[in-house]
Design a protein around this motif. Structure first.
Motif, PDB file in Angstrom:
ATOM      1  N   HIS A  19       1.199  -0.911  -0.119  1.00 35.87           N
ATOM      2  CA  HIS A  19      -0.157  -0.009   0.410  1.00 35.87           C
ATOM      3  C   HIS A  19       0.945   1.291  -0.197  1.00 35.87           C
ATOM      4  O   HIS A  19       0.400   2.320  -0.491  1.00 35.87           O
ATOM      5  CB  HIS A  19      -0.747  -0.263   1.592  1.00 35.87           C
ATOM      6  CG  HIS A  19      -2.328  -1.147   1.329  1.00 35.87           C
ATOM      7  ND1 HIS A  19      -2.869  -1.454   0.587  1.00 35.87           N
ATOM      8  CD2 HIS A  19      -2.068  -2.510   2.366  1.00 35.87           C
ATOM      9  CE1 HIS A  19      -3.139  -2.325   0.851  1.00 35.87           C
ATOM     10  NE2 HIS A  19      -3.289  -3.007   1.677  1.00 35.87           N
ATOM     11  N   THR A  64       1.100   3.874  -3.487  1.00 33.95           N
ATOM     12  CA  THR A  64       0.126   5.066  -3.288  1.00 33.95           C
ATOM     13  C   THR A  64       1.196   5.905  -3.246  1.00 33.95           C
ATOM     14  O   THR A  64       0.818   7.027  -3.809  1.00 33.95           O
ATOM     15  CB  THR A  64      -0.238   5.291  -1.441  1.00 33.95           C
ATOM     16  OG1 THR A  64      -0.762   4.405  -1.431  1.00 33.95           O
ATOM     17  CG2 THR A  64      -0.539   6.525  -1.359  1.00 33.95           C
ATOM     18  N   ALA A  91      -3.040  -0.674  -5.137  1.00 35.96           N
ATOM     19  CA  ALA A  91      -3.113  -0.885  -3.626  1.00 35.96           C
ATOM     20  C   ALA A  91      -3.382   0.708  -2.800  1.00 35.96           C
ATOM     21  O   ALA A  91      -1.828   0.832  -1.757  1.00 35.96           O
ATOM     22  CB  ALA A  91      -2.391  -1.727  -3.218  1.00 35.96           C
ATOM     23  N   ARG A 135      -4.193   3.337  -0.152  1.00 32.47           N
ATOM     24  CA  ARG A 135      -4.839   4.155   0.824  1.00 32.47           C
ATOM     25  C   ARG A 135      -4.580   5.317   1.298  1.00 32.47           C
ATOM     26  O   ARG A 135      -2.979   5.456   1.145  1.00 32.47           O
ATOM     27  CB  ARG A 135      -4.205   2.390   1.737  1.00 32.47           C
ATOM     28  CG  ARG A 135      -5.094   1.420   0.995  1.00 32.47           C
ATOM     29  CD  ARG A 135      -6.189   1.261   1.011  1.00 32.47           C
ATOM     30  NE  ARG A 135      -6.568  -0.545   1.073  1.00 32.47           N
ATOM     31  CZ  ARG A 135      -6.598  -0.467  -0.118  1.00 32.47           C
ATOM     32  NH1 ARG A 135      -6.600   0.273  -1.108  1.00 32.47           N
ATOM     33  NH2 ARG A 135      -6.779  -1.829  -0.074  1.00 32.47           N
TER      34      ARG A 135
END
Length: 500
Positions: free
Chosen positions: A95, A99, A218, A220
């Motif tokens: 993540h 990101t 992914a 977040r």
């Protein structure tokens, strides 16, 4: 290639190494590969730099420098240093990487657009319409450099510095070939533009290839929050270290000729600082980040890195300061003669920068990126102020004022470093005494050559000064620092024999 181990495992399984002998050997090997990664572009850049100076004028250098300062300033204000936050973080998940990738890549594409749609308006705003044709091409560096931030961080985090050297070698080779071909073909300053863009393009592609990392979706907000505090200040530090406000201000107020001479001298400084800082910064940051909370081992690793940095940067910049006028006269024609004194002045900054790169690694590795940010903010803002106040008095006066300002502010970084090491500033500075003494002895010997042998030719004098300097410095530093050097040698791996 497979993904780096620390990103392939679940977050809870992330590795937490310490300064064992094996880790120290990895760091030493990392420095060696990182040195190669730095040496290749530095040597190639030096060749291109001097060849370009034969074909181009100070005004040409200033024009490309002004355009580059605009592009680099945008990159400086980007979140590209969130990649550094991936290196510093103890535990890392997919993540976090995904990101940061989409954050940096999206920002890069967004900032590239104005350089295509409004290049003419930008040129008019900075008072030089000639750069309008350059900007849309040169601005390709923005999305390319930002897209490479995460894969580069994955390589550094796993300490695969051999792969960085491979990436750099390929990117450098391509850019050098393109630049040299265009220079000899008569394309003038466009050769410099093409060289910069091609280097970013190949480096980006190679970063993905050698890291083996691939972006996913992914993304977040919680992952960004984990990195936010460090990432913001790391981005601020990178902004202040890479932004070219001095070029912008000097180019707008002083013109492209004085900017060209300034950039020429600064390139000398940058090439040499890269030989030291480029090899040590990534490895030192990665190593010290693993030692958070272990004061003794942090101090040990920092002391070794500081000694290596000082032992290389002090004699290197000292020798350049002494030989700069003769060196430029032999390598280039008279149009660059006015750059000799600025080169000598930048040698003062070079000594401070060589030491500062290890200070910065320590400060940032201990989660105090904001300290270095504020220090760099003061340095950069006062540099701009000095340029505005002194540019009308000529480049020599401007350079003297800049170096005085840098020396007066440097003790702040010493105090920050000493506080983290939990020792006095004098105790910290005492670690540099041997390189300082050896460099002073070297300088006295080099300066004595023209007085003892006044009738030497320029090239003979230069060669003899460098020989005398080496014959004095190397034995002196080996004798004075024999205990620390012996400790360093123990960490060097040898074939068939583990380090002890």
């Amino acid at each position: 290639m497979s993904a780096p181990a620390d990103i392939a495992k679940p977050e809870a399984d992330d590795y937490h190494p310490h300064l064992t002998t094996g880790r120290s050997v990895s760091a030493i090997v990392g420095v060696l590969w990182s040195s190669l990664h730095t040496l290749i572009p530095t040597v190639s850049s030096a060749v291109v730099f001097f060849v370009s100076a034969l074909f181009l004028s100070p005004a040409d250098f200033g024009l490309v420098g002004l355009a580059s300062s605009l592009v680099v300033s945008v990159i400086a204000f980007s979140p590209v240093a969130f990649g550094e936050a991936l290196v510093q973080r103890k535990t890392l998940s997919k993540h976090h990487a995904d990101t940061v990738f989409w954050l940096t890549t999206g920002f890069g594409l967004l900032c590239f657009t104005p350089f295509v749609l409004a290049a003419g308006a930008i040129g008019g705003a900075v008072g030089n319409p000639d750069i309008a044709a350059i900007l849309p091409i040169l601005a390709l560096k923005i999305p390319l450099d930002l897209a490479a931030a995460v894969p580069n961080s994955m390589i550094i985090r796993s300490m695969k510095f051999k792969l960085i050297a491979v990436r750099t070698a390929v990117a450098t080779m391509v850019s050098v070939i393109i630049c040299m071909t265009m220079l000899f073909a008569g394309y003038g300053y466009w050769a410099l533009v093409a060289s910069q863009v091609s280097a970013s393009m190949v480096a980006c592609a190679m970063a993905f290839w050698v890291s083996g990392w691939q972006p996913g979706i992914a993304v977040r907000w919680s992952a960004l929050k984990d990195l936010l505090n460090y990432g913001i200040f790391a981005s601020g530090n990178r902004m202040l270290s890479t932004i070219k406000l001095d070029h912008l201000v000097l180019g707008i107020f002083g013109g492209t000729v004085i900017l060209g001479l300034f950039i020429f001298a600064q390139r000398f400084y940058n090439m040499l600082t890269q030989l030291v800082g480029g090899a040590l910064s990534s490895v030192t940051l990665s190593l010290l980040s693993t030692l958070q909370g272990d004061t003794d081992k942090t101090a040990q690793a920092f002391g070794i890195a500081s000694f290596v940095s000082a032992a290389v940067s002090l004699p290197m910049f000292g020798a350049l300061a002494i030989t700069a006028p003769d060196l430029l006269a032999l390598l280039l024609d008279d149009k660059w003669a006015d750059a000799a004194f600025p080169v000598q002045a930048f040698c003062v900054a070079g000594v401070l920068a060589g030491i500062g790169v290890v200070q910065a690694a320590l400060i940032k590795s201990q989660g105090k990126a904001q300290w270095w940010f504020y220090y760099q903010l003061v340095q950069q803002s006062t540099s701009v102020l000095v340029i505005v106040l002194t540019y009308s008095y000529g480049l020599p006066t401007l350079m003297i004022a800049l170096m005085i300002k840098s020396v007066l502010l440097w003790p702040v970084s010493v105090l920050m470093t000493a506080k983290l090491l939990k020792r006095s500033a004098w105790n910290y500075l005492a670690g540099f005494r041997h390189p300082v003494v050896a460099t002073l002895a070297m300088g006295i010997g080099m300066l004595a050559v023209p007085y003892l042998l006044p009738n030497l030719s320029q090239i003979t004098k230069l060669a003899l000064q460098l020989t005398v300097g080496a014959l004095i410095y190397v034995p002196a530093i080996l004798l004075l620092s024999r205990d620390l050097i012996t400790q360093l040698i123990r960490f060097l791996p040898s074939k068939g024999k583990p380090a002890t």
